[in-house]
Design a protein around this motif. Structure first.
Motif, PDB file in Angstrom:
ATOM      1  N   SER A 190      36.374  -6.717  45.020  1.00 43.65           N
ATOM      2  CA  SER A 190      37.164  -7.667  44.229  1.00 43.65           C
ATOM      3  C   SER A 190      38.639  -7.599  44.614  1.00 43.65           C
ATOM      4  O   SER A 190      39.310  -8.624  44.756  1.00 43.65           O
ATOM      5  CB  SER A 190      36.992  -7.367  42.740  1.00 43.65           C
ATOM      6  OG  SER A 190      37.786  -8.225  41.959  1.00 43.65           O
ATOM      7  N   SER A 234      26.567 -26.371  39.110  1.00 44.25           N
ATOM      8  CA  SER A 234      27.122 -25.866  40.359  1.00 44.25           C
ATOM      9  C   SER A 234      28.636 -26.045  40.420  1.00 44.25           C
ATOM     10  O   SER A 234      29.222 -26.077  41.497  1.00 44.25           O
ATOM     11  CB  SER A 234      26.474 -26.587  41.549  1.00 44.25           C
ATOM     12  OG  SER A 234      26.697 -27.985  41.457  1.00 44.25           O
ATOM     13  N   PHE A 236      32.573 -24.857  38.810  1.00 40.64           N
ATOM     14  CA  PHE A 236      33.331 -23.823  38.097  1.00 40.64           C
ATOM     15  C   PHE A 236      34.698 -24.407  37.742  1.00 40.64           C
ATOM     16  O   PHE A 236      35.397 -24.942  38.612  1.00 40.64           O
ATOM     17  CB  PHE A 236      33.490 -22.573  38.964  1.00 40.64           C
ATOM     18  CG  PHE A 236      34.065 -21.403  38.227  1.00 40.64           C
ATOM     19  CD1 PHE A 236      33.246 -20.564  37.483  1.00 40.64           C
ATOM     20  CD2 PHE A 236      35.432 -21.144  38.266  1.00 40.64           C
ATOM     21  CE1 PHE A 236      33.774 -19.487  36.794  1.00 40.64           C
ATOM     22  CE2 PHE A 236      35.973 -20.073  37.583  1.00 40.64           C
ATOM     23  CZ  PHE A 236      35.129 -19.239  36.841  1.00 40.64           C
ATOM     24  N   MET A 254      25.698 -21.923  40.104  1.00 41.05           N
ATOM     25  CA  MET A 254      26.451 -20.719  39.757  1.00 41.05           C
ATOM     26  C   MET A 254      25.506 -19.572  39.415  1.00 41.05           C
ATOM     27  O   MET A 254      25.795 -18.414  39.709  1.00 41.05           O
ATOM     28  CB  MET A 254      27.376 -21.010  38.576  1.00 41.05           C
ATOM     29  CG  MET A 254      28.593 -21.864  38.897  1.00 41.05           C
ATOM     30  SD  MET A 254      29.737 -21.069  40.058  1.00 41.05           S
ATOM     31  CE  MET A 254      30.171 -19.593  39.161  1.00 41.05           C
ATOM     32  N   SER A 255      24.383 -19.893  38.796  1.00 43.06           N
ATOM     33  CA  SER A 255      23.424 -18.856  38.388  1.00 43.06           C
ATOM     34  C   SER A 255      22.771 -18.163  39.590  1.00 43.06           C
ATOM     35  O   SER A 255      22.199 -17.078  39.448  1.00 43.06           O
ATOM     36  CB  SER A 255      22.346 -19.459  37.491  1.00 43.06           C
ATOM     37  OG  SER A 255      21.666 -20.512  38.157  1.00 43.06           O
ATOM     38  N   LEU A 257      24.454 -17.202  42.244  1.00 41.57           N
ATOM     39  CA  LEU A 257      25.448 -16.365  42.906  1.00 41.57           C
ATOM     40  C   LEU A 257      25.313 -14.917  42.456  1.00 41.57           C
ATOM     41  O   LEU A 257      24.970 -14.626  41.314  1.00 41.57           O
ATOM     42  CB  LEU A 257      26.863 -16.860  42.610  1.00 41.57           C
ATOM     43  CG  LEU A 257      27.209 -18.293  43.021  1.00 41.57           C
ATOM     44  CD1 LEU A 257      28.651 -18.593  42.666  1.00 41.57           C
ATOM     45  CD2 LEU A 257      26.971 -18.517  44.500  1.00 41.57           C
ATOM     46  N   SER A 258      25.638 -14.003  43.355  1.00 42.96           N
ATOM     47  CA  SER A 258      25.682 -12.585  43.004  1.00 42.96           C
ATOM     48  C   SER A 258      26.951 -12.317  42.187  1.00 42.96           C
ATOM     49  O   SER A 258      27.885 -13.130  42.197  1.00 42.96           O
ATOM     50  CB  SER A 258      25.702 -11.735  44.278  1.00 42.96           C
ATOM     51  OG  SER A 258      26.940 -11.904  44.956  1.00 42.96           O
ATOM     52  N   PRO A 259      27.009 -11.180  41.482  1.00 46.08           N
ATOM     53  CA  PRO A 259      28.226 -10.853  40.711  1.00 46.08           C
ATOM     54  C   PRO A 259      29.485 -10.888  41.573  1.00 46.08           C
ATOM     55  O   PRO A 259      30.528 -11.373  41.128  1.00 46.08           O
ATOM     56  CB  PRO A 259      27.938  -9.452  40.171  1.00 46.08           C
ATOM     57  CG  PRO A 259      26.452  -9.398  40.056  1.00 46.08           C
ATOM     58  CD  PRO A 259      25.932 -10.190  41.223  1.00 46.08           C
ATOM     59  N   GLU A 261      29.967 -12.651  44.301  1.00 44.15           N
ATOM     60  CA  GLU A 261      30.249 -14.049  44.649  1.00 44.15           C
ATOM     61  C   GLU A 261      30.907 -14.783  43.480  1.00 44.15           C
ATOM     62  O   GLU A 261      31.800 -15.615  43.673  1.00 44.15           O
ATOM     63  CB  GLU A 261      28.961 -14.748  45.070  1.00 44.15           C
ATOM     64  CG  GLU A 261      28.444 -14.299  46.437  1.00 44.15           C
ATOM     65  CD  GLU A 261      27.104 -14.924  46.783  1.00 44.15           C
ATOM     66  OE1 GLU A 261      26.853 -15.152  47.981  1.00 44.15           O
ATOM     67  OE2 GLU A 261      26.289 -15.165  45.856  1.00 44.15           O
ATOM     68  N   VAL A 262      30.478 -14.459  42.265  1.00 41.40           N
ATOM     69  CA  VAL A 262      31.118 -15.049  41.070  1.00 41.40           C
ATOM     70  C   VAL A 262      32.577 -14.620  41.001  1.00 41.40           C
ATOM     71  O   VAL A 262      33.467 -15.411  40.687  1.00 41.40           O
ATOM     72  CB  VAL A 262      30.368 -14.634  39.790  1.00 41.40           C
ATOM     73  CG1 VAL A 262      31.144 -15.072  38.553  1.00 41.40           C
ATOM     74  CG2 VAL A 262      28.963 -15.230  39.769  1.00 41.40           C
ATOM     75  N   VAL A 265      34.572 -16.724  43.343  1.00 43.34           N
ATOM     76  CA  VAL A 265      34.828 -18.062  42.782  1.00 43.34           C
ATOM     77  C   VAL A 265      35.947 -17.991  41.737  1.00 43.34           C
ATOM     78  O   VAL A 265      36.823 -18.865  41.688  1.00 43.34           O
ATOM     79  CB  VAL A 265      33.544 -18.642  42.156  1.00 43.34           C
ATOM     80  CG1 VAL A 265      33.844 -19.976  41.475  1.00 43.34           C
ATOM     81  CG2 VAL A 265      32.473 -18.839  43.216  1.00 43.34           C
ATOM     82  N   GLU A 266      35.937 -16.957  40.910  1.00 42.19           N
ATOM     83  CA  GLU A 266      36.982 -16.798  39.892  1.00 42.19           C
ATOM     84  C   GLU A 266      38.358 -16.627  40.534  1.00 42.19           C
ATOM     85  O   GLU A 266      39.345 -17.221  40.089  1.00 42.19           O
ATOM     86  CB  GLU A 266      36.656 -15.597  39.002  1.00 42.19           C
ATOM     87  CG  GLU A 266      35.453 -15.822  38.096  1.00 42.19           C
ATOM     88  CD  GLU A 266      35.015 -14.557  37.382  1.00 42.19           C
ATOM     89  OE1 GLU A 266      35.514 -13.464  37.759  1.00 42.19           O
ATOM     90  OE2 GLU A 266      34.178 -14.647  36.460  1.00 42.19           O
TER      91      GLU A 266
END
Length: 534
Positions: A190, A234, A236, A254-255, A257-259, A261-262, A265-266
């Motif tokens: 991250s 899809s 965000f 979005m569901s 995506l791996s943690p 990958e989320v 995106v954030e």
């Protein structure tokens, strides 16, 4: 001596289980040592509970075809495994008929994989021990006897229960260590992702650079959109404060995506929010500069500056220009609380103006949008207005006021005329008003409301106290340009009745419709009254 050996072995197993945090090592140690401690065991199978699918799956085993048995998914309460999971107590099955009875509810698929996985053998005896940690059951350890003549004893169960308790603790510790390791790894990743997006912002790459970086991280397609469908899975949101500034639209849900990958995106959404704020700030400065240039235009431009402004805007010396003022009918054209509402609207006007008129000049004053366009063809204003209405009809209720065309030095007049046209539109409810089509209304725009009110009262005041049919008759008579026959037909009355009504109106107003000046006063007063201009 035999019991002493088992105690020593249990201590050794405990040491093996506690020195490793690798879940695979723990599970393999558990099943192998369990079989070594039991004289009549052929297979030892460990099932762990899967909380996602709410089933028990084979995690490790000896004496079996593990690859086949990994297809098994026992529900709680299904067969020996599921029943032991539900009861949270060890179960001994010493007789084949009791075994068959307790395995009878095994599903067809599970039985197929089980029977093939134990090499098509039939159980003689078995026992099951739950792996308990505090109040939670982590799984079930099954010990089977297929070929030996001996029987399992209570002592065997007690021994395996000790191993199961030790194993449950080891599994929990291993899972905690794994989770901590994953979180640390996720944190490192991250931070790395955050650094990449920060670098993209600092280097001034813009929206495209941020999205390209996100695409590389996700290995999928991503774009920026102002709006998305309400049920989109899809997309965000890009949020600043309480305002949604747009969306990142992905190629996958979005569901899916791996943690990590989320997290990417954030970070991208945060970077885009900062970039959009920066772009908006620069755009606001541009609009402020345009307003200053426009102020010079309408105040009168020195001859030496005309060419400079024409070059800046892209007009020729011979250009005829027209000013169009846009205002909201009931409320402002954009919200003060929204950072991007104004920018999106004005940018859309720029795009439409460029397509329809070429070199146009778009700016804002307060909550007005102002368009100055070169008149290159007769219907250019109508085309412009129609395109703007079509694009924004579901979101904004706009009044368009149009001034007369003229050269750059007459632009101030065109702007003031457009303002008067907007004012007239607000009083009449019309959404499009061309100042050049207004008649006496041009003059009335300059008169205060009190004076107009007195004029209406003086010219048609008595009529307003009579029955409403007389005011209706006068209005129809005016609209049909004093045509008696058409007026009577429109009102569905006899021509003689119309004649009597007109005479009564003339008497009440002490005026004659045949005297041009008196008729003109009546017409103006009536139009003022019905337009609510007073």
């Amino acid at each position: 001596m035999k019991n002493t050996n088992k105690v020593d072995k249990l201590l050794e197993i405990n040491h093996l289980l506690t020195k490793s945090l690798d879940i695979e090592v723990i599970l393999q140690t558990l099943v192998e040592e369990a079989r070594n401690l039991l004289e009549v065991s052929d297979t030892v199978i460990l099932y762990l509970f899967d909380p996602v699918d709410n089933v028990l799956r084979v995690a490790e085993g000896v004496g079996i075809n593990k690859e086949i048995m990994k297809h098994i998914a026992f529900l709680p309460g299904e067969s020996l495994t599921g029943k032991t999971y539900n009861s949270r107590e060890s179960q001994l099955y010493a007789q084949e008929d009791i075994l068959k009875e307790n395995m009878a509810n095994m599903s067809r698929d599970n039985y197929h994989y089980y029977f093939e996985g134990v090499f098509q053998r039939h159980i003689k005896s078995a026992f099951a021990v739950p792996l308990l940690y505090q109040d939670e059951c982590l799984g079930v350890l099954i010990v089977d006897n297929f070929e030996n003549d001996g029987y399992f004893t209570d002592e065997d169960i007690r021994v395996i229960e000790v191993i199961a308790d030790q194993s449950a603790i080891a599994i929990v510790h291993s899972n905690l260590f794994r989770d901590l390791k994953e979180r640390n790894e996720q944190l490192r990743n991250s931070v790395d992702i955050h650094k990449k997006f920060t670098k993209a912002i600092l280097e001034g790459g813009g929206v495209d650079t941020i999205l390209s970086l996100l695409c590389r991280i996700l290995n999928t397609y991503a774009i920026f959109q102002d709006e998305v469908e309400q049920e989109s899975t899809s997309a965000f949101p890009i949020i600043r404060g309480r305002e949604t500034m747009g969306y990142i639209k992905l190629e996958k849900k979005m569901s899916d995506l791996s943690p990590l990958e989320v997290v990417a995106v954030e970070h991208a959404a945060t970077a885009l929010a900062l970039e959009l704020v920066k772009i908006n700030t620069i755009y606001e400065k541009e609009l402020h500069f345009r307003e200053e240039v426009f102020q010079q235009m309408i105040e009168g431009i020195p001859r030496g500056d005309i060419r400079r402004i024409e070059r800046y805007v892209g007009w020729s010396v011979q250009s005829d220009l027209v000013c169009i003022v846009l205002e909201g009918k009931q409320k402002e054209l954009w919200s003060e609380k929204s950072l991007l509402d104004k920018e999106r609207f004005i940018r859309s006007l720029e795009g439409i103006s460029q397509i329809v008129a070429g070199s146009s000049f778009v700016l804002t004053k307060m909550f007005q949008a102002i368009l100055i366009i070169p008149v290159t063809k007769g219907n250019i204003v109508e085309l412009m207005v129609e395109k703007i209405k079509r694009q924004w009809r579901d979101q904004k209720d706009i009044i368009f006021g149009v001034g007369r065309k003229g050269g750059l030095n007459q632009l101030g007049n065109s702007y003031r005329e457009a303002l008067d046209a907007v004012k007239y539109g607000k009083t009449t409810g019309e959404s499009f008003v061309d100042y050049s089509n207004l008649g006496v209304e041009r003059l009335l725009q300059k008169v205060d409301s009190t004076t107009l009110s007195f004029f209406v009262d003086d010219k048609i005041g008595p009529l307003l106290t009579m029955e409403s049919l007389y005011l209706e008759t006068l209005g129809t008579f005016i609209r049909l340009n004093k045509n008696h026959k058409e007026t009577a037909s429109m009102l569905h009355i006899h021509p003689n009745t119309l004649y009597q009504r007109i005479k009564k109106i003339e008497k009440a107003l002490d005026a004659s419709i045949d005297i041009e000046s008196e008729w003109l006063n009546i017409v103006i007063a009536y139009n003022l009254y019905v337009s609510d201009n007073i």
